[in-house]
Motif scaffolding. Structure first.
Motif, PDB file in Angstrom:
ATOM      1  N   LEU A  68     -15.910 -44.943 -22.243  1.00  0.00           N
ATOM      2  CA  LEU A  68     -14.652 -44.424 -21.699  1.00  0.00           C
ATOM      3  C   LEU A  68     -13.656 -45.521 -21.347  1.00  0.00           C
ATOM      4  O   LEU A  68     -12.508 -45.236 -21.028  1.00  0.00           O
ATOM      5  CB  LEU A  68     -14.938 -43.592 -20.443  1.00  0.00           C
ATOM      6  N   TYR A  69     -14.087 -46.778 -21.393  1.00  0.00           N
ATOM      7  CA  TYR A  69     -13.247 -47.878 -20.904  1.00  0.00           C
ATOM      8  C   TYR A  69     -11.896 -47.957 -21.617  1.00  0.00           C
ATOM      9  O   TYR A  69     -10.863 -48.133 -20.974  1.00  0.00           O
ATOM     10  CB  TYR A  69     -13.976 -49.220 -21.018  1.00  0.00           C
ATOM     11  N   ASP A  70     -11.884 -47.841 -22.930  1.00  0.00           N
ATOM     12  CA  ASP A  70     -10.617 -47.962 -23.660  1.00  0.00           C
ATOM     13  C   ASP A  70      -9.633 -46.854 -23.299  1.00  0.00           C
ATOM     14  O   ASP A  70      -8.425 -47.046 -23.382  1.00  0.00           O
ATOM     15  CB  ASP A  70     -10.871 -47.970 -25.169  1.00  0.00           C
ATOM     16  N   ARG A  71     -10.157 -45.708 -22.884  1.00  0.00           N
ATOM     17  CA  ARG A  71      -9.284 -44.600 -22.500  1.00  0.00           C
ATOM     18  C   ARG A  71      -8.807 -44.737 -21.056  1.00  0.00           C
ATOM     19  O   ARG A  71      -7.653 -44.486 -20.752  1.00  0.00           O
ATOM     20  CB  ARG A  71     -10.042 -43.284 -22.682  1.00  0.00           C
ATOM     21  N   TRP A  72      -9.730 -45.115 -20.163  1.00  0.00           N
ATOM     22  CA  TRP A  72      -9.405 -45.243 -18.737  1.00  0.00           C
ATOM     23  C   TRP A  72      -9.732 -46.652 -18.279  1.00  0.00           C
ATOM     24  O   TRP A  72     -10.843 -46.928 -17.829  1.00  0.00           O
ATOM     25  CB  TRP A  72     -10.213 -44.259 -17.897  1.00  0.00           C
ATOM     26  N   LYS A  73      -8.795 -47.536 -18.346  1.00  0.00           N
ATOM     27  CA  LYS A  73      -9.016 -48.921 -17.907  1.00  0.00           C
ATOM     28  C   LYS A  73      -8.795 -48.991 -16.399  1.00  0.00           C
ATOM     29  O   LYS A  73      -7.723 -49.363 -15.928  1.00  0.00           O
ATOM     30  CB  LYS A  73      -8.096 -49.874 -18.661  1.00  0.00           C
ATOM     31  N   ILE A  74      -9.815 -48.627 -15.670  1.00  0.00           N
ATOM     32  CA  ILE A  74      -9.730 -48.629 -14.214  1.00  0.00           C
ATOM     33  C   ILE A  74      -9.766 -50.074 -13.729  1.00  0.00           C
ATOM     34  O   ILE A  74     -10.626 -50.847 -14.126  1.00  0.00           O
ATOM     35  CB  ILE A  74     -10.885 -47.812 -13.603  1.00  0.00           C
ATOM     36  N   LYS A 103       0.414 -51.854 -12.035  1.00  0.00           N
ATOM     37  CA  LYS A 103      -0.822 -52.324 -12.654  1.00  0.00           C
ATOM     38  C   LYS A 103      -1.208 -53.653 -12.043  1.00  0.00           C
ATOM     39  O   LYS A 103      -0.362 -54.493 -11.800  1.00  0.00           O
ATOM     40  CB  LYS A 103      -0.630 -52.514 -14.167  1.00  0.00           C
ATOM     41  N   ARG A 104      -2.499 -53.809 -11.828  1.00  0.00           N
ATOM     42  CA  ARG A 104      -3.000 -55.092 -11.329  1.00  0.00           C
ATOM     43  C   ARG A 104      -3.465 -55.900 -12.524  1.00  0.00           C
ATOM     44  O   ARG A 104      -4.350 -55.486 -13.259  1.00  0.00           O
ATOM     45  CB  ARG A 104      -4.138 -54.883 -10.344  1.00  0.00           C
ATOM     46  N   ILE A 105      -2.832 -57.041 -12.736  1.00  0.00           N
ATOM     47  CA  ILE A 105      -3.187 -57.931 -13.834  1.00  0.00           C
ATOM     48  C   ILE A 105      -4.162 -58.973 -13.303  1.00  0.00           C
ATOM     49  O   ILE A 105      -3.835 -59.727 -12.383  1.00  0.00           O
ATOM     50  CB  ILE A 105      -1.925 -58.613 -14.415  1.00  0.00           C
ATOM     51  N   LEU A 106      -5.338 -58.997 -13.870  1.00  0.00           N
ATOM     52  CA  LEU A 106      -6.381 -59.902 -13.397  1.00  0.00           C
ATOM     53  C   LEU A 106      -6.084 -61.318 -13.878  1.00  0.00           C
ATOM     54  O   LEU A 106      -5.962 -61.576 -15.063  1.00  0.00           O
ATOM     55  CB  LEU A 106      -7.741 -59.435 -13.931  1.00  0.00           C
ATOM     56  N   ASN A 107      -5.973 -62.241 -12.926  1.00  0.00           N
ATOM     57  CA  ASN A 107      -5.718 -63.639 -13.248  1.00  0.00           C
ATOM     58  C   ASN A 107      -7.001 -64.454 -13.119  1.00  0.00           C
ATOM     59  O   ASN A 107      -7.035 -65.459 -12.418  1.00  0.00           O
ATOM     60  CB  ASN A 107      -4.638 -64.218 -12.321  1.00  0.00           C
ATOM     61  N   PHE A 108      -8.052 -64.024 -13.776  1.00  0.00           N
ATOM     62  CA  PHE A 108      -9.322 -64.732 -13.744  1.00  0.00           C
ATOM     63  C   PHE A 108      -9.402 -65.692 -14.910  1.00  0.00           C
ATOM     64  O   PHE A 108      -9.076 -65.328 -16.041  1.00  0.00           O
ATOM     65  CB  PHE A 108     -10.491 -63.747 -13.868  1.00  0.00           C
ATOM     66  N   ASN A 109      -9.864 -66.909 -14.624  1.00  0.00           N
ATOM     67  CA  ASN A 109     -10.141 -67.802 -15.738  1.00  0.00           C
ATOM     68  C   ASN A 109     -11.526 -67.468 -16.293  1.00  0.00           C
ATOM     69  O   ASN A 109     -12.240 -66.609 -15.766  1.00  0.00           O
ATOM     70  CB  ASN A 109     -10.025 -69.273 -15.304  1.00  0.00           C
ATOM     71  N   PRO A 116     -10.309 -53.949  -8.801  1.00  0.00           N
ATOM     72  CA  PRO A 116     -10.344 -53.726  -7.344  1.00  0.00           C
ATOM     73  C   PRO A 116     -10.785 -52.308  -6.976  1.00  0.00           C
ATOM     74  O   PRO A 116     -11.541 -52.118  -6.037  1.00  0.00           O
ATOM     75  CB  PRO A 116      -8.906 -53.981  -6.898  1.00  0.00           C
ATOM     76  N   TYR A 117     -10.322 -51.318  -7.732  1.00  0.00           N
ATOM     77  CA  TYR A 117     -10.706 -49.931  -7.449  1.00  0.00           C
ATOM     78  C   TYR A 117     -12.199 -49.713  -7.672  1.00  0.00           C
ATOM     79  O   TYR A 117     -12.841 -48.963  -6.948  1.00  0.00           O
ATOM     80  CB  TYR A 117      -9.901 -48.957  -8.316  1.00  0.00           C
ATOM     81  N   LEU A 118     -12.741 -50.372  -8.686  1.00  0.00           N
ATOM     82  CA  LEU A 118     -14.176 -50.262  -8.946  1.00  0.00           C
ATOM     83  C   LEU A 118     -14.973 -50.834  -7.784  1.00  0.00           C
ATOM     84  O   LEU A 118     -15.979 -50.261  -7.350  1.00  0.00           O
ATOM     85  CB  LEU A 118     -14.538 -50.986 -10.243  1.00  0.00           C
ATOM     86  N   GLN A 119     -14.517 -51.971  -7.242  1.00  0.00           N
ATOM     87  CA  GLN A 119     -15.250 -52.620  -6.158  1.00  0.00           C
ATOM     88  C   GLN A 119     -15.220 -51.782  -4.882  1.00  0.00           C
ATOM     89  O   GLN A 119     -16.240 -51.622  -4.217  1.00  0.00           O
ATOM     90  CB  GLN A 119     -14.691 -54.023  -5.893  1.00  0.00           C
ATOM     91  N   ILE A 120     -14.070 -51.244  -4.550  1.00  0.00           N
ATOM     92  CA  ILE A 120     -13.988 -50.450  -3.323  1.00  0.00           C
ATOM     93  C   ILE A 120     -14.770 -49.151  -3.477  1.00  0.00           C
ATOM     94  O   ILE A 120     -15.361 -48.641  -2.513  1.00  0.00           O
ATOM     95  CB  ILE A 120     -12.516 -50.223  -2.898  1.00  0.00           C
ATOM     96  N   SER A 121     -14.830 -48.617  -4.692  1.00  0.00           N
ATOM     97  CA  SER A 121     -15.638 -47.413  -4.948  1.00  0.00           C
ATOM     98  C   SER A 121     -17.122 -47.714  -4.758  1.00  0.00           C
ATOM     99  O   SER A 121     -17.870 -46.893  -4.211  1.00  0.00           O
ATOM    100  CB  SER A 121     -15.394 -46.893  -6.362  1.00  0.00           C
ATOM    101  N   LEU A 122     -17.560 -48.886  -5.206  1.00  0.00           N
ATOM    102  CA  LEU A 122     -18.963 -49.266  -5.029  1.00  0.00           C
ATOM    103  C   LEU A 122     -19.305 -49.516  -3.560  1.00  0.00           C
ATOM    104  O   LEU A 122     -20.440 -49.291  -3.140  1.00  0.00           O
ATOM    105  CB  LEU A 122     -19.299 -50.489  -5.873  1.00  0.00           C
ATOM    106  N   VAL A 123     -18.334 -49.972  -2.777  1.00  0.00           N
ATOM    107  CA  VAL A 123     -18.553 -50.112  -1.336  1.00  0.00           C
ATOM    108  C   VAL A 123     -18.903 -48.740  -0.746  1.00  0.00           C
ATOM    109  O   VAL A 123     -19.864 -48.600   0.019  1.00  0.00           O
ATOM    110  CB  VAL A 123     -17.313 -50.712  -0.633  1.00  0.00           C
ATOM    111  N   VAL A 124     -18.143 -47.728  -1.141  1.00  0.00           N
ATOM    112  CA  VAL A 124     -18.381 -46.366  -0.641  1.00  0.00           C
ATOM    113  C   VAL A 124     -19.757 -45.870  -1.068  1.00  0.00           C
ATOM    114  O   VAL A 124     -20.516 -45.319  -0.261  1.00  0.00           O
ATOM    115  CB  VAL A 124     -17.275 -45.402  -1.128  1.00  0.00           C
ATOM    116  N   GLY A 137     -23.745 -46.009 -11.459  1.00  0.00           N
ATOM    117  CA  GLY A 137     -23.775 -46.336 -12.885  1.00  0.00           C
ATOM    118  C   GLY A 137     -22.428 -46.125 -13.560  1.00  0.00           C
ATOM    119  O   GLY A 137     -21.977 -46.967 -14.343  1.00  0.00           O
ATOM    120  N   LEU A 138     -21.779 -45.005 -13.252  1.00  0.00           N
ATOM    121  CA  LEU A 138     -20.471 -44.722 -13.863  1.00  0.00           C
ATOM    122  C   LEU A 138     -19.435 -45.765 -13.457  1.00  0.00           C
ATOM    123  O   LEU A 138     -18.644 -46.225 -14.283  1.00  0.00           O
ATOM    124  CB  LEU A 138     -19.988 -43.328 -13.461  1.00  0.00           C
ATOM    125  N   ILE A 139     -19.433 -46.148 -12.187  1.00  0.00           N
ATOM    126  CA  ILE A 139     -18.469 -47.152 -11.718  1.00  0.00           C
ATOM    127  C   ILE A 139     -18.791 -48.515 -12.312  1.00  0.00           C
ATOM    128  O   ILE A 139     -17.909 -49.208 -12.834  1.00  0.00           O
ATOM    129  CB  ILE A 139     -18.468 -47.208 -10.178  1.00  0.00           C
TER     130      ILE A 139
END
Length: 196
Positions: free
Chosen positions: A69-75, A9-15, A78-86, A123-125
């Motif tokens: 769907l967020y609570d069920r699938w917490k994507i 899991k990638r833990i986001l260290n954003f302030n 980083p995966y969201l960003q690379i998907s939007l690049v595509v 929109g989904l991403i």
């Protein structure tokens, strides 16, 4: 050796400031995707008012679906960003390839429906991004992240027609946003830590 059942899991260290800035940036990019796709669809399919209305409607609908769907699938972000690049790179090609004029008349309606897939995908991403940024944020601070999201959307609606479209055109505006998503991807990787 790591057991096969272990999940990374990638833990986001954003302030808090970074979350607001990312909310602004990702909303800006999202609305530019939306307007760019609407412009391309109106050019290929005609009826500009219908294309903008259906694009905005579909984009908004899919944002809402992803939020649910967020609570069920917490994507992870980083995966969201690379998907939007595509999506940003492939979207213009997809819309041109599914132009109904490229198909027999009997396939016109199906091609028209298929040409909206980049809008639905974006929109989904994008719908997962804001809930992700607001996750684990105190309730009294979530409104600021949401406000920056709205500010980013507002700026995007101005920058796209006044700067990006006349300067670069539709496809290059999408590629510019794909680059912004790629930069976000690498920044998030640098700011996150992997936990098992």
């Amino acid at each position: 050796m790591m057991p096969s059942t272990t999940r990374l899991k990638r833990i986001l260290n954003f302030n808090y400031i970074e979350r607001q800035l990312f909310s602004f940036l990702l909303a800006f990019v999202g609305v530019v995707y939306e307007l760019s796709f609407a412009q391309m669809l109106s050019a290929t399919l005609g009826n500009t008012a219908l294309r903008y209305a259906t694009t905005i409607g579909l984009f908004t609908l899919t944002l809402g679906v992803s939020s649910l769907l967020y609570d069920r699938w917490k994507i992870a972000l980083p995966y969201l960003q690379i998907s939007l690049v595509v999506v940003g790179i492939a979207g213009p090609w997809w819309i041109m390839a599914t132009d109904p004029k490229n198909f027999p008349e009997s396939f016109y309606f199906a091609a028209e429906i298929l040409s909206y897939l980049p809008v639905i995908a974006a929109g989904l991403i994008s719908g997962f991004e804001l809930p992700y940024l607001m996750d684990n944020v105190p309730t009294n601070r979530k409104s600021f992240i949401l406000a920056w999201d709205y500010f980013g959307m507002f700026l995007g609606t101005l920058i796209f027609p006044l700067v990006l479209l006349p300067l670069w055109g539709v496809a290059n505006s999408l590629y510019f946003c794909a680059v912004l998503n790629a930069i976000a991807f690498f920044y998030i990787l640098a700011k996150s830590e992997v936990k098992t």
